[in-house]
Design a protein around this motif. Structure first.
Motif, PDB file in Angstrom:
ATOM      1  N   GLU A  99       0.832  -1.202   0.000  1.00 32.21           N
ATOM      2  CA  GLU A  99       0.000   0.000   0.000  1.00 32.21           C
ATOM      3  C   GLU A  99       0.871   1.258   0.000  1.00 32.21           C
ATOM      4  O   GLU A  99       0.611   2.215  -0.735  1.00 32.21           O
ATOM      5  CB  GLU A  99      -0.918  -0.003   1.215  1.00 32.21           C
ATOM      6  CG  GLU A  99      -1.828   1.218   1.292  1.00 32.21           C
ATOM      7  CD  GLU A  99      -2.746   1.176   2.500  1.00 32.21           C
ATOM      8  OE1 GLU A  99      -3.022   2.255   3.063  1.00 32.21           O
ATOM      9  OE2 GLU A  99      -3.185   0.065   2.876  1.00 32.21           O
ATOM     10  N   ARG A 100       1.916   1.241   0.824  1.00 30.20           N
ATOM     11  CA  ARG A 100       2.826   2.389   0.865  1.00 30.20           C
ATOM     12  C   ARG A 100       3.519   2.593  -0.477  1.00 30.20           C
ATOM     13  O   ARG A 100       3.659   3.723  -0.964  1.00 30.20           O
ATOM     14  CB  ARG A 100       3.862   2.198   1.971  1.00 30.20           C
ATOM     15  CG  ARG A 100       4.914   3.310   2.027  1.00 30.20           C
ATOM     16  CD  ARG A 100       5.950   3.058   3.104  1.00 30.20           C
ATOM     17  NE  ARG A 100       6.667   1.804   2.904  1.00 30.20           N
ATOM     18  CZ  ARG A 100       7.668   1.671   2.031  1.00 30.20           C
ATOM     19  NH1 ARG A 100       8.045   2.692   1.263  1.00 30.20           N
ATOM     20  NH2 ARG A 100       8.291   0.511   1.924  1.00 30.20           N
ATOM     21  N   ARG A 103       1.086   4.073  -2.973  1.00 30.26           N
ATOM     22  CA  ARG A 103       0.739   5.447  -2.620  1.00 30.26           C
ATOM     23  C   ARG A 103       1.901   6.406  -2.868  1.00 30.26           C
ATOM     24  O   ARG A 103       1.704   7.505  -3.429  1.00 30.26           O
ATOM     25  CB  ARG A 103       0.325   5.510  -1.157  1.00 30.26           C
ATOM     26  CG  ARG A 103      -0.106   6.916  -0.705  1.00 30.26           C
ATOM     27  CD  ARG A 103      -0.519   6.951   0.761  1.00 30.26           C
ATOM     28  NE  ARG A 103       0.583   6.600   1.646  1.00 30.26           N
ATOM     29  CZ  ARG A 103       0.658   5.470   2.340  1.00 30.26           C
ATOM     30  NH1 ARG A 103      -0.313   4.568   2.250  1.00 30.26           N
ATOM     31  NH2 ARG A 103       1.708   5.213   3.113  1.00 30.26           N
ATOM     32  N   GLU A 104       3.131   5.991  -2.502  1.00 30.72           N
ATOM     33  CA  GLU A 104       4.258   6.923  -2.514  1.00 30.72           C
ATOM     34  C   GLU A 104       5.116   6.843  -3.772  1.00 30.72           C
ATOM     35  O   GLU A 104       5.751   7.841  -4.146  1.00 30.72           O
ATOM     36  CB  GLU A 104       5.148   6.670  -1.288  1.00 30.72           C
ATOM     37  CG  GLU A 104       4.445   6.900   0.038  1.00 30.72           C
ATOM     38  CD  GLU A 104       5.344   6.605   1.226  1.00 30.72           C
ATOM     39  OE1 GLU A 104       6.521   6.208   1.007  1.00 30.72           O
ATOM     40  OE2 GLU A 104       4.877   6.758   2.378  1.00 30.72           O
ATOM     41  N   ASN A 138      -7.649   3.250   1.339  1.00 28.28           N
ATOM     42  CA  ASN A 138      -6.713   4.341   1.581  1.00 28.28           C
ATOM     43  C   ASN A 138      -6.038   4.850   0.314  1.00 28.28           C
ATOM     44  O   ASN A 138      -5.549   5.977   0.272  1.00 28.28           O
ATOM     45  CB  ASN A 138      -5.639   3.899   2.573  1.00 28.28           C
ATOM     46  CG  ASN A 138      -6.220   3.536   3.921  1.00 28.28           C
ATOM     47  OD1 ASN A 138      -7.194   4.141   4.369  1.00 28.28           O
ATOM     48  ND2 ASN A 138      -5.637   2.533   4.566  1.00 28.28           N
ATOM     49  N   VAL A 139      -5.971   4.003  -0.709  1.00 26.36           N
ATOM     50  CA  VAL A 139      -5.366   4.383  -1.984  1.00 26.36           C
ATOM     51  C   VAL A 139      -6.212   3.782  -3.096  1.00 26.36           C
ATOM     52  O   VAL A 139      -6.685   2.647  -2.979  1.00 26.36           O
ATOM     53  CB  VAL A 139      -3.895   3.906  -2.065  1.00 26.36           C
ATOM     54  CG1 VAL A 139      -3.808   2.390  -1.893  1.00 26.36           C
ATOM     55  CG2 VAL A 139      -3.249   4.333  -3.363  1.00 26.36           C
TER      56      VAL A 139
END
Length: 260
Positions: A99-100, A103-104, A138-139
């Motif tokens: 997920e990170r 997202r990033e 969240n994303v």
């Protein structure tokens, strides 16, 4: 993508042989901006190198490779419930990392990809991880799946045998559940993820084994024959290979000798 949506491709890359990449996989790779690679430690660094070799050969355009450490997984759980809990915990922590990364490291409108060994639909967690990330909300991203050549298909090809027999099913099971198939004469058994050489319980039972390790790689090992005759050969080969490489991935087919 023109509308600013992030997109993920889950690309099956075969069991290790670069020649197993399908045209669909190559096309998907060439349209990818960012490749996400989860490192599995120094022992399995050769798997990361192989992915990079595939990218160097088939993706001439600009792209980035983003690496992250795969989370530790508790493999000591013996009970079925404990094992399931350990896997779900590992997938949750893996979802946190993925997920990170999405997202990033992936900009709006870009395409990212996970290169999955074998086929993403068979004993791989990537699809379950993406489903969990999607459910969290969240994303936002879309994703699709490119099938690959599984280790099961490679095993059959290397031994030059068919997986199916006329009118009979094929059972696919992890090694830890193999005991449940004892006495089942309605089909052959493909066994994956067997860390304990569970095939030994079939010694003397008139069963033929087609075994393979590191399938599709230069380190490939193949052994076949009646279990009672080749079980010790497989044990020695597994021990030597694990000592040399620090890890082993093997798969095998069990079949009544009269039908081998």
């Amino acid at each position: 993508m023109s509308d600013g949506t992030k997109h993920i491709a889950v690309i099956g890359i075969g069991s290790g042989d670069p020649d197993q990449l399908t045209l669909g996989a190559v096309k998907a790779m060439r349209s990818t901006d960012v490749f996400f690679v989860l490192e599995k430690g120094e022992e399995k660094s050769s798997l990361t190198r192989l992915r990079r070799t595939m990218l160097a050969e088939h993706v001439p355009g600009p792209h980035r490779v983003v690496e992250a450490e795969d989370p530790w997984r508790d493999r000591a759980q013996g009970s079925r419930g404990g094992y399931a809990d350990a896997v779900h915990d590992w997938r949750r922590r893996r979802a946190d990392i993925c997920e990170r990364l999405i997202r990033e490291e992936l900009a709006p409108g870009q395409r990212g990809a996970f290169l999955v060994w074998g086929d993403p639909s068979l004993y791989d967690s990537t699809l379950a991880v993406l489903e969990e990330i999607t459910a969290r909300g969240n994303v936002t991203f879309t994703y699709d799946v490119v099938p690959g050549v599984s280790s099961v298909s490679t095993l059959a090809a290397r031994h030059r045998v068919g997986l199916n027999r006329v009118g009979r099913p094929i059972h696919i099971t992890p090694g830890r559940r193999l005991a449940e198939t004892v006495g089942n004469d309605d089909g052959d058994v493909i066994v994956m993820l067997d860390a304990h050489e569970s095939f030994r319980q079939f010694a003397g039972g008139g069963t033929w084994i087609y075994w393979g390790a590191y399938l599709g790689t230069p380190d490939e090992i193949l052994i076949s024959g009646p279990v009672e005759e080749v079980a010790e050969d497989i044990r020695r080969a597994r021990a030597a290979a694990r000592a040399e490489h620090g890890w082993i991935m093997d798969t095998y087919l069990l079949r009544p000798c009269g039908d081998a």
